[in-house]
Design a protein around this motif. Structure first.
Motif, PDB file in Angstrom:
ATOM      1  N   LEU A  86      -6.471  -1.794  -0.032  1.00 27.07           N
ATOM      2  CA  LEU A  86      -6.546  -0.328  -0.001  1.00 27.07           C
ATOM      3  C   LEU A  86      -6.082   0.226   1.343  1.00 27.07           C
ATOM      4  CD1 LEU A  86      -9.909   0.203  -1.901  1.00 27.07           C
ATOM      5  CD2 LEU A  86      -7.609   0.797  -2.702  1.00 27.07           C
ATOM      6  N   SER A  87      -6.436  -0.447   2.413  1.00 30.34           N
ATOM      7  CA  SER A  87      -6.013  -0.021   3.742  1.00 30.34           C
ATOM      8  C   SER A  87      -4.497  -0.072   3.875  1.00 30.34           C
ATOM      9  CB  SER A  87      -6.677  -0.918   4.787  1.00 30.34           C
ATOM     10  OG  SER A  87      -6.223  -0.623   6.065  1.00 30.34           O
ATOM     11  N   GLY A  88      -3.884  -1.077   3.267  1.00 31.64           N
ATOM     12  CA  GLY A  88      -2.431  -1.192   3.298  1.00 31.64           C
ATOM     13  C   GLY A  88      -1.745  -0.042   2.591  1.00 31.64           C
ATOM     14  N   LYS A  89      -2.347   0.426   1.523  1.00 37.34           N
ATOM     15  CA  LYS A  89      -1.796   1.589   0.824  1.00 37.34           C
ATOM     16  C   LYS A  89      -1.837   2.811   1.739  1.00 37.34           C
ATOM     17  CE  LYS A  89      -1.078  -0.310  -3.189  1.00 37.34           C
ATOM     18  NZ  LYS A  89       0.255  -0.573  -3.661  1.00 37.34           N
ATOM     19  N   ALA A  90      -2.963   2.985   2.413  1.00 34.21           N
ATOM     20  CA  ALA A  90      -3.087   4.114   3.341  1.00 34.21           C
ATOM     21  C   ALA A  90      -2.115   3.975   4.510  1.00 34.21           C
ATOM     22  CB  ALA A  90      -4.521   4.213   3.851  1.00 34.21           C
TER      23      ALA A  90
END
Length: 119
Positions: A86-90
């Motif tokens: 999820l952090s990578g998406k952000a």
């Protein structure tokens, strides 16, 4: 046991190795240059794509254990993998979207007109 997943994991490893070689080469070539070149945008896009693909492959490999956000049913590593995904998406948003980076590439390397001005 899944040959398709195994192939995609290997391809991701190859992409990562190619990017690392490109980063090393670009660093050597940039010695003495005043600032970052458009190559930085290309590498930024490539790195983000490779990292996001790796995170998605990790979750796929984990199966239903790659769906947890919290709780004792999930190991710390499993929760960390989901949060990293999820952090990578952000990161692709706050780091400058792929579209913005692609516009920089098109203007600086290819000499194309600014696509954002035509809208």
């Amino acid at each position: 046991a899944d040959p398709d997943l195994r192939t995609r994991i290997i391809m991701n490893e190859m992409d990562q190795a190619a990017l690392q070689a490109t980063v090393r080469r670009a660093a050597l070539e940039s010695r003495g240059n005043a600032g970052p070149s458009a190559t930085t945008s290309i590498m930024k896009n490539a790195n983000m794509k490779i990292a996001q693909d790796r995170a998605e492959l990790t979750l796929e490999f984990m199966g239903h254990q790659g769906l947890g956000w919290e709780g004792s049913d999930f190991a710390t590593e499993e929760l960390s993998a989901v949060r990293g995904w999820l952090s990578g998406k952000a990161g692709s948003i706050y780091g400058g979207s792929n579209e913005v980076q692609s516009n920089i590439i098109s203007k600086r390397i290819l000499g194309l007109p600014d696509l954002t001005q035509s809208r």
